[in-house]
Structures are given as structure tokens and as C-alpha cells.
Design a protein around this motif. Structure first.
Motif, PDB file in Angstrom:
ATOM      1  N   MET A   1       5.733  44.765  46.353  1.00 11.22           N
ATOM      2  CA  MET A   1       4.838  44.104  45.436  1.00 11.22           C
ATOM      3  C   MET A   1       5.449  43.988  44.046  1.00 11.22           C
ATOM      4  SD  MET A   1       1.956  42.716  45.227  1.00 11.22           S
ATOM      5  CE  MET A   1       0.769  42.217  44.047  1.00 11.22           C
ATOM      6  N   GLN A   2       6.093  45.055  43.596  1.00  8.35           N
ATOM      7  CA  GLN A   2       6.711  45.030  42.271  1.00  8.35           C
ATOM      8  C   GLN A   2       7.855  44.022  42.211  1.00  8.35           C
ATOM      9  OE1 GLN A   2       7.837  49.064  41.519  1.00  8.35           O
ATOM     10  NE2 GLN A   2       5.825  49.617  40.696  1.00  8.35           N
ATOM     11  N   GLU A   3       8.590  43.903  43.308  1.00  6.19           N
ATOM     12  CA  GLU A   3       9.701  42.961  43.338  1.00  6.19           C
ATOM     13  C   GLU A   3       9.202  41.534  43.173  1.00  6.19           C
ATOM     14  OE1 GLU A   3       9.254  45.182  45.880  1.00  6.19           O
ATOM     15  OE2 GLU A   3      10.785  46.655  45.359  1.00  6.19           O
ATOM     16  N   ILE A   4       8.072  41.234  43.789  1.00  7.13           N
ATOM     17  CA  ILE A   4       7.499  39.880  43.686  1.00  7.13           C
ATOM     18  C   ILE A   4       7.088  39.596  42.245  1.00  7.13           C
ATOM     19  CG2 ILE A   4       5.579  38.423  44.413  1.00  7.13           C
ATOM     20  CD1 ILE A   4       5.676  39.893  47.115  1.00  7.13           C
ATOM     21  N   LEU A   5       6.475  40.575  41.585  1.00 11.18           N
ATOM     22  CA  LEU A   5       6.073  40.395  40.190  1.00 11.18           C
ATOM     23  C   LEU A   5       7.283  40.205  39.271  1.00 11.18           C
ATOM     24  CD1 LEU A   5       3.163  42.975  39.888  1.00 11.18           C
ATOM     25  CD2 LEU A   5       3.005  40.492  40.000  1.00 11.18           C
ATOM     26  N   VAL A   6       8.351  40.949  39.525  1.00 15.14           N
ATOM     27  CA  VAL A   6       9.568  40.814  38.722  1.00 15.14           C
ATOM     28  C   VAL A   6      10.182  39.436  38.923  1.00 15.14           C
ATOM     29  CG1 VAL A   6      11.920  41.663  38.426  1.00 15.14           C
ATOM     30  CG2 VAL A   6      10.036  43.272  38.600  1.00 15.14           C
ATOM     31  N   VAL A   7      10.222  38.963  40.149  1.00 14.26           N
ATOM     32  CA  VAL A   7      10.772  37.638  40.435  1.00 14.26           C
ATOM     33  C   VAL A   7       9.934  36.554  39.769  1.00 14.26           C
ATOM     34  CG1 VAL A   7      11.184  35.962  42.278  1.00 14.26           C
ATOM     35  CG2 VAL A   7      11.930  38.326  42.559  1.00 14.26           C
ATOM     36  N   ILE A   8       8.609  36.675  39.852  1.00  8.70           N
ATOM     37  CA  ILE A   8       7.728  35.691  39.208  1.00  8.70           C
ATOM     38  C   ILE A   8       7.920  35.711  37.697  1.00  8.70           C
ATOM     39  CG2 ILE A   8       5.303  35.158  38.707  1.00  8.70           C
ATOM     40  CD1 ILE A   8       4.661  36.029  41.582  1.00  8.70           C
ATOM     41  N   LEU A   9       8.029  36.897  37.113  1.00  6.47           N
ATOM     42  CA  LEU A   9       8.252  37.016  35.674  1.00  6.47           C
ATOM     43  C   LEU A   9       9.599  36.401  35.275  1.00  6.47           C
ATOM     44  CD1 LEU A   9       7.190  38.148  32.998  1.00  6.47           C
ATOM     45  CD2 LEU A   9       8.408  40.255  33.530  1.00  6.47           C
ATOM     46  N   PHE A  10      10.636  36.650  36.065  1.00  2.00           N
ATOM     47  CA  PHE A  10      11.955  36.088  35.784  1.00  2.00           C
ATOM     48  C   PHE A  10      11.943  34.566  35.874  1.00  2.00           C
ATOM     49  CE2 PHE A  10      16.133  34.596  37.140  1.00  2.00           C
ATOM     50  CZ  PHE A  10      16.906  35.073  36.091  1.00  2.00           C
ATOM     51  N   ILE A  11      11.309  34.020  36.888  1.00  3.62           N
ATOM     52  CA  ILE A  11      11.243  32.566  37.048  1.00  3.62           C
ATOM     53  C   ILE A  11      10.457  31.941  35.899  1.00  3.62           C
ATOM     54  CG2 ILE A  11      10.280  30.730  38.493  1.00  3.62           C
ATOM     55  CD1 ILE A  11      11.047  32.447  40.928  1.00  3.62           C
ATOM     56  N   THR A  12       9.356  32.581  35.507  1.00  9.86           N
ATOM     57  CA  THR A  12       8.559  32.081  34.385  1.00  9.86           C
ATOM     58  C   THR A  12       9.366  32.083  33.098  1.00  9.86           C
ATOM     59  OG1 THR A  12       6.573  32.952  35.443  1.00  9.86           O
ATOM     60  CG2 THR A  12       6.406  32.388  33.120  1.00  9.86           C
ATOM     61  N   ALA A  13      10.113  33.148  32.845  1.00  3.54           N
ATOM     62  CA  ALA A  13      10.940  33.220  31.642  1.00  3.54           C
ATOM     63  C   ALA A  13      12.049  32.171  31.676  1.00  3.54           C
ATOM     64  CB  ALA A  13      11.534  34.621  31.507  1.00  3.54           C
ATOM     65  N   ALA A  14      12.650  31.951  32.831  1.00  2.18           N
ATOM     66  CA  ALA A  14      13.706  30.950  32.947  1.00  2.18           C
ATOM     67  C   ALA A  14      13.164  29.546  32.701  1.00  2.18           C
ATOM     68  CB  ALA A  14      14.358  31.035  34.326  1.00  2.18           C
ATOM     69  N   ILE A  15      11.982  29.251  33.223  1.00  2.00           N
ATOM     70  CA  ILE A  15      11.361  27.940  32.989  1.00  2.00           C
ATOM     71  C   ILE A  15      11.033  27.771  31.506  1.00  2.00           C
ATOM     72  CG2 ILE A  15       9.280  26.568  33.433  1.00  2.00           C
ATOM     73  CD1 ILE A  15       9.370  27.693  36.319  1.00  2.00           C
ATOM     74  N   PHE A  16      10.483  28.819  30.896  1.00  2.06           N
ATOM     75  CA  PHE A  16      10.134  28.766  29.483  1.00  2.06           C
ATOM     76  C   PHE A  16      11.369  28.502  28.621  1.00  2.06           C
ATOM     77  CE2 PHE A  16       9.587  31.012  25.430  1.00  2.06           C
ATOM     78  CZ  PHE A  16       8.499  30.315  24.921  1.00  2.06           C
ATOM     79  N   MET A  17      12.452  29.235  28.852  1.00  6.01           N
ATOM     80  CA  MET A  17      13.675  29.054  28.054  1.00  6.01           C
ATOM     81  C   MET A  17      14.320  27.711  28.351  1.00  6.01           C
ATOM     82  SD  MET A  17      13.811  31.486  26.031  1.00  6.01           S
ATOM     83  CE  MET A  17      15.380  31.087  25.325  1.00  6.01           C
ATOM     84  N   GLY A  18      14.288  27.268  29.591  1.00  6.59           N
ATOM     85  CA  GLY A  18      14.832  25.959  29.923  1.00  6.59           C
ATOM     86  C   GLY A  18      14.079  24.845  29.215  1.00  6.59           C
ATOM     87  N   ARG A  19      12.764  24.966  29.151  1.00  7.60           N
ATOM     88  CA  ARG A  19      11.960  23.955  28.457  1.00  7.60           C
ATOM     89  C   ARG A  19      12.247  23.961  26.960  1.00  7.60           C
ATOM     90  NH1 ARG A  19       7.007  23.336  25.957  1.00  7.60           N
ATOM     91  NH2 ARG A  19       5.990  21.356  26.378  1.00  7.60           N
ATOM     92  N   LYS A  20      12.415  25.147  26.364  1.00  7.42           N
ATOM     93  CA  LYS A  20      12.728  25.231  24.934  1.00  7.42           C
ATOM     94  C   LYS A  20      14.073  24.566  24.639  1.00  7.42           C
ATOM     95  CE  LYS A  20      11.659  28.628  22.235  1.00  7.42           C
ATOM     96  NZ  LYS A  20      10.561  28.371  21.356  1.00  7.42           N
ATOM     97  N   ILE A  21      15.061  24.805  25.480  1.00  6.39           N
ATOM     98  CA  ILE A  21      16.378  24.198  25.292  1.00  6.39           C
ATOM     99  C   ILE A  21      16.293  22.688  25.478  1.00  6.39           C
ATOM    100  CG2 ILE A  21      18.709  24.044  26.261  1.00  6.39           C
ATOM    101  CD1 ILE A  21      18.453  27.082  26.831  1.00  6.39           C
ATOM    102  N   TYR A  22      15.554  22.246  26.486  1.00  5.79           N
ATOM    103  CA  TYR A  22      15.396  20.815  26.731  1.00  5.79           C
ATOM    104  C   TYR A  22      14.723  20.127  25.546  1.00  5.79           C
ATOM    105  CZ  TYR A  22      13.554  16.477  28.620  1.00  5.79           C
ATOM    106  OH  TYR A  22      13.226  15.162  28.801  1.00  5.79           O
TER     107      TYR A  22
END
Length: 57
Positions: A1-22
């Protein structure tokens, strides 16, 4: 369960930073590209209150 939350958090952060750069490097559009200079930055003078002048001058 914790691994899923970490993966979701990582993907969310990557999308957020990608959008800021874009958004930072996206080509400008609108009235500034039309040449009217209505959106051009203007020179503004800042007047400090008297009690701040002793700190900076």
C-alpha cells in the motif's frame, strides 16, 4: 500500500514539475506579439517611506 502511495506521489510531482517547465518555455502569444506594446512592462518608480530610508541609505 505504501509503495502505491509513493508511486502516485512521484507521478504527481513529475506532472507538476513538467507542467511548470512547459509553461515557462511556452511560446508567448496575445497582444504583446501583435506589436502594440500595450502589455509591455512599464518603468515604475518605488518611493520608500521615510522610516525605511534610514535602513537603506
Amino acid at each position: 500500500m505504501q509503495e502505491i502511495l509513493v508511486v502516485i506521489l512521484f507521478i504527481t510531482a513529475a506532472i507538476f514539475m513538467g507542467r511548470k517547465i512547459y509553461m515557462k518555455y511556452k511560446a508567448p502569444s496575445g497582444c504583446a506579439s501583435a506589436g502594440c506594446d500595450a502589455c509591455a512592462p512599464t518603468k515604475k518608480s518605488v518611493k520608500l517611506p521615510e522610516h525605511f530610508k534610514s535602513y537603506f541609505y
